[in-house]
Design an enzyme around this catalytic site. Structure first.
Site, PDB file in Angstrom:
ATOM      1  N   CYS A 280     -13.800   1.798   7.288  1.00 33.28           N
ATOM      2  CA  CYS A 280     -12.875   1.342   6.244  1.00 33.28           C
ATOM      3  C   CYS A 280     -12.764   2.380   5.140  1.00 33.28           C
ATOM      4  CB  CYS A 280     -13.393   0.048   5.610  1.00 33.28           C
ATOM      5  SG  CYS A 280     -13.746  -1.255   6.798  1.00 33.28           S
ATOM      6  N   SER A 281     -11.568   2.449   4.569  1.00 35.30           N
ATOM      7  CA  SER A 281     -11.413   3.282   3.384  1.00 35.30           C
ATOM      8  C   SER A 281     -12.152   2.621   2.232  1.00 35.30           C
ATOM      9  CB  SER A 281      -9.933   3.468   3.040  1.00 35.30           C
ATOM     10  OG  SER A 281      -9.308   2.219   2.857  1.00 35.30           O
TER      11      SER A 281
ATOM     12  N   HIS B 219      -8.761   3.834  -1.884  1.00 34.98           N
ATOM     13  CA  HIS B 219      -7.335   3.522  -1.820  1.00 34.98           C
ATOM     14  C   HIS B 219      -6.868   2.747  -3.042  1.00 34.98           C
ATOM     15  CE1 HIS B 219      -3.440   2.562  -0.425  1.00 34.98           C
ATOM     16  NE2 HIS B 219      -3.718   1.529   0.339  1.00 34.98           N
TER      17      HIS B 219
ATOM     18  N   CYS C 115       0.812  -1.219   0.000  1.00 38.22           N
ATOM     19  CA  CYS C 115       0.000   0.000   0.000  1.00 38.22           C
ATOM     20  C   CYS C 115       0.845   1.268   0.000  1.00 38.22           C
ATOM     21  CB  CYS C 115      -0.970  -0.005   1.177  1.00 38.22           C
ATOM     22  SG  CYS C 115      -2.163  -1.341   1.036  1.00 38.22           S
TER      23      CYS C 115
ATOM     24  N   LYS D 195     -10.131   7.547   3.532  1.00 38.34           N
ATOM     25  CA  LYS D 195     -11.542   7.377   3.881  1.00 38.34           C
ATOM     26  C   LYS D 195     -12.444   7.972   2.801  1.00 38.34           C
ATOM     27  CE  LYS D 195     -14.503   5.891   6.783  1.00 38.34           C
ATOM     28  NZ  LYS D 195     -15.239   5.500   5.563  1.00 38.34           N
TER      29      LYS D 195
END
Lengths: 394, 470
Positions: free
Chosen positions: A208-209, A338, A85, A334
């Site tokens: 969660c994003s 992502h 990531c 958020k």
């Protein structure tokens, strides 16, 4: 140029960032072209001026040809990097060092990810062949370990903990509501966050994003050349990355309230940038809020909060847009989702906009020093990236 | 004289109430419940658990031979003994055989044990009856293990034994059949009664045992009634008849008669006489005399220990899913890859016997095996260290609703062993409402999944449940 480290040696003279979204109508090629040409136009340069490029992508393509084929670059070196990531930050970091080494005058760092073409939920990391005994839990599950451990260590009730996590999500969605490039651009009420369907208990979907497609790019030159291209370049003050040995998987003294990679990476960055008191000296930060408890732990790991005090700082609004130290002013993972390879460069894009006074409704009052933090892996074992960037040379 | 040195049992934690099956099909049905292997259990994993119970306090290297009796082996081609012997840390030179297809394999293995060897017999079954049928109602899953041999530590001497080969088509399942088929029950029970009368009466006479001299009679016959008919035909009183466990477990195939024998041993006193009769295309029969050594036998779970704890709230639909009897919407997650055979080969000992490493320099234990110590960075200073049987605690946990699991949410916990070492693994036989930080756990041998026809066995954590005083 004999001084060790990267501080003030290179600068960003142009950036581009697509909107992060479910781009059903855009391919990896489309996203790369959009982000790169926005950066070229911003810097006022031609594509042929780029001497080398670094492409960050985790699962959307192999090798440098993913970029050279999209942009039709003419046989320049293109390196594809992957660091989970933190892939986008890693592309930027390698590009910066190449310029600092004197090998090139101008390079491109670009990150892209197309997550929405798989039809699967969440993030799906291809795995090498293995004995298949590792438990197949999801990314939110690995970060959700942090929440009960943190609450227990610092004596928060489930309800208090819930409020803290919801405040983090609320803040980031509020900031995202002010950002035209975010995936989600509306505020989300506290009770909707707190009562969202469970994904990895105690985390709900609103902890969660999002999952999005996107790309972001930066043009990098030596600092002494920056003003040839830009009135307001962004200077790199520190770049650091720490890869962990896996303490969280193996050692009982790893208690899931701190991620050591974050601590080591941030301290190295502060040394390089000459920062003594990050909470006071840093004007703003973009951090890896993949899940709400991650952001809570990051405050403390990065020294933005005292140990065990991060949750109180959250409740006191310290990290809100009008707070003492705004964190994720652009809305964070958020609000943006992502797209792995792009996220690290998206964080730098917000720093760049803020320094230039182009952050619109999110604009902070004359920020001078910014931090980005990008994490690849799990709390148990990860690569943690920290950059410090500034508006001015020291 | 050979006999039983030790015993162990395993009954899965999940029990399906029979009325839930009947209600689903809109019928009235029998009471009681059947033990159901969880989605991560099969005859091998249950057999290993029973054998671990049996080998409590016994050096696994003392075992000379292992017999695995099952009609529900996960493979039609590929043996199970290698998996089992490794999981139990038996010596590499242990002799082993898998006795498949006969429902008398369990008792026949006991008969075949040699007096001058220590033989580990494992009988385990996990059979599937066709939905709506009697077999589905009455079959149960479970496993039993005996260590057979001679010497002072024999707790029950095998006074005499015998077999009768009596061909009959009573219960069968072909290579292609998915479900067990049964002929009209009266055929099997009539032939069984005839075989019992002709064989057991002279057997008892030969051993000078009258009907009333026996403490318990353990009979596994065809169907659910033949055992009591046989007992009365032989002149036994109702109270002499060992409970066939139909109400609480069900007919566990090869494990059925052996499991009743374990039940009988759990309450037996020195001097007790136990008669075992098992039916399938004829009979196996054994006469045991319990010895003083039974008083010295170490505590174990056994059948009673397993029956004390259960989840009897599973739904019939859970069972249908776990047994792959209904197709369901796949999770929006990547499909499980077939495990790499070379990787499994390299790690078979580590993974199956749950053996990690301990650093000779700093003394810290880790799982999995490490080349470089994470504590002191010493290279290749490791010795093997087995974590099986060690107690542990939950350090933190999560309930993963996103992960693909046959029983969502998947409970994943960080497990810290009391004597050092950590593993992050799935928690099984536990409800999401139960799990908490600090909970006591132990490791249990499970089948993680089957992919590409390969069953992948490993360990999971399960709560240690203290006996409730109900």
């Amino acid at each position: 140029m004999s001084r060790k480290g990267i501080s003030d040696k290179v600068a960003v003279i142009g950036m581009g960032c697509t909107r992060f979204a479910e781009h059903w109508d855009k391919s990896v090629e489309d996203l790369l072209v959009e982000a790169a040409y926005e950066a070229f136009n911003d810097a006022g340069i031609e594509p042929k001026d780029i001497e080398a490029a670094w492409l960050g992508t985790m699962i959307s393509g192999y090798a440098g040809i993913t970029l050279s084929g999209a942009l039709k670059t003419q046989y320049i070196p293109v390196t594809r990097v992957e660091n989970m990531c933190a892939t986008g930050s890693e592309a930027f970091r390698n590009a910066c060092y190449a310029v600092a080494s004197g090998a090139y005058d101008m390079v491109l760092a670009i990150g892209v990810e197309k997550l929405k073409d798989s039809g699967l939920s969440g993030l799906n990391t291809p795995k090498p062949p293995s004995d298949g005994t590792a438990p197949n839990f999801s990314a939110p599950a690995s970060f959700s370990f942090l929440a009960p451990a943190y609450f227990k260590k610092y004596g928060l009730t489930k309800e208090q903990g819930r409020e803290v996590l919801s405040r983090i999500a609320y803040k980031n969605h509020y900031n995202g509501s002010l950002n035209p490039k975010a995936q989600y651009r509306s505020e989300v009420p506290m009770d909707k966050i707190s009562n969202s369907p469970l994904v990895a208990a105690p985390l709900g979907i609103m902890d969660c994003s999002g999952v999005a497609d996107g790309a972001a790019a930066a043009i990098i030159v030596r600092s002494e050349d920056a003003h040839k291209y830009s009135k307001e370049p962004m200077y790199v003050k520190a770049l650091s990355i720490a890869a962990g040995p896996g303490d969280g998987r193996l050692r009982q003294d790893f208690d899931f309230t701190s991620i050591k990679e974050n601590v080591v990476a941030s301290q190295a960055a502060y040394r390089e940038a000459g920062i003594k008191d990050p909470r006071k000296e840093i004007s703003m930060a973009e951090v890896h809020d993949c899940f709400t408890p991650t952001e809570l732990v990051i405050y403390e790991d990065l020294g933005l909060s005292e140990r065990g005090q991060g949750w109180k700082d959250v409740l006191n609004g310290v990290f809100e847009l009008d707070g003492e130290l705004p964190v994720n002013p652009d809305g964070g993972l958020k609000s943006f989702g992502h797209p792995i390879g792009a996220s690290g460069l998206r964080m730098l894009y917000e720093m760049y906009l803020q320094f230039q006074g182009k952050a619109g409704k999110r604009q902070l009052d004359n920020p001078k020093l910014g931090l980005t933090h990008n994490l690849g892996g799990s709390p148990m074992q990860c690569v943690s990236f920290v950059s410090v960037v500034g508006k001015e040379l020291s | 004289m050979k006999g039983i040195i030790s015993y162990g049992a395993y009954v899965p934690y999940n029990r399906l109430q029979r009325k839930k099956i009947s209600e689903f099909f809109g019928k009235l049905g029998p009471a009681g419940e059947k033990a159901v292997a969880g989605y991560d259990e099969d005859s091998i994993s249950m057999g290993v658990e029973a054998a671990l119970d049996c080998l409590n306090g016994i050096n696994p290297h003392d075992v000379d031979a292992v017999y695995f009796a099952t009609v529900s082996s996960p493979y039609k081609e590929k043996g199970s003994v290698g998996t089992i012997a490794t999981a139990l840390s038996l010596k590499e030179t242990v002799r082993g055989i898998e006795t498949a297809s006969s429902l008398r394999s369990g008792t026949s293995s006991m008969l075949s044990a040699q007096p001058d060897e220590k033989t580990l017999v494992i009988a385990s079954d996990c059979r599937t009856g066709a939905p709506t049928g009697q077999n589905e109602l009455w079959f149960g899953d479970g496993a039993v293990s005996f260590l057979m041999g001679s010497g002072d530590n024999v707790i029950a001497s095998m006074v005499d034994q015998g077999s009768l080969q009596g061909e009959i088509i009573s219960q069968w399942r072909s290579q292609e059949d998915r479900f067990t088929q049964t002929w009209e029950e009266r055929l099997g029970s009539t032939v069984f009664l005839k075989q019992v009368k002709e064989t057991i009466t002279p057997f008892l006479e030969r051993n000078s045992r009258s009907a009333d001299s026996l403490s318990k009679v353990i009979i596994s016959g065809p169907g659910i009634r033949a055992h009591s008919q046989a007992a009365s035909a032989l002149g036994f009183k109702k109270e002499q008849l060992e409970n066939p466990l139909f109400d609480s477990v069900g007919d566990t195939g090869n494990a059925h008669a052996p499991m009743m024998l374990v039940s009988a041993l759990e309450t037996a006193k020195p001097g007790d006489q136990l008669l075992v009769i098992a039916f399938a295309e004829g009979l196996d029969y054994m006469l045991f005399e319990v010895t003083d050594a039974i008083k010295e036998l170490k505590d174990r779970k056994g059948v009673n220990g397993c029956l004390a704890f259960k989840n009897d709230q599973i739904l019939y639909s859970d069972y249908l899913k776990w047994r792959d009897l209904i197709e369901t919407e796949p999770a929006r997650r990547p499909a499980t890859d077939r495990p790499s055979a070379p990787a499994l080969y390299r790690k078979h000992r580590q993974n199956l016997s749950f053996t990690g490493s301990k650093c000779r320099r700093c003394g810290t234990a880790r799982f999995p095996h490490q080349r470089v110590c994470i504590q002191c960075q010493a290279k290749d200073e490791m010795e093997d260290y087995c974590f099986v049987g060690q107690s542990a605690k939950v350090m933190t946990y999560t309930l993963d609703h996103l992960a693909a699991s046959p029983a969502p949410p998947m409970i994943v916990a960080v497990i810290d062993f009391v004597h050092g070492g950590r593993i992050i693994c799935e928690v099984t036989d536990c409800s999401p409402a139960e799990i908490e930080i600090g909970m006591n756990m132990e490791m249990t041998f499970r089948r993680l999944y089957e992919a590409g026809g390969i069953s992948n066995y490993f360990w999971k954590a399960r709560p240690i449940r203290q006996k409730e005083s109900v």
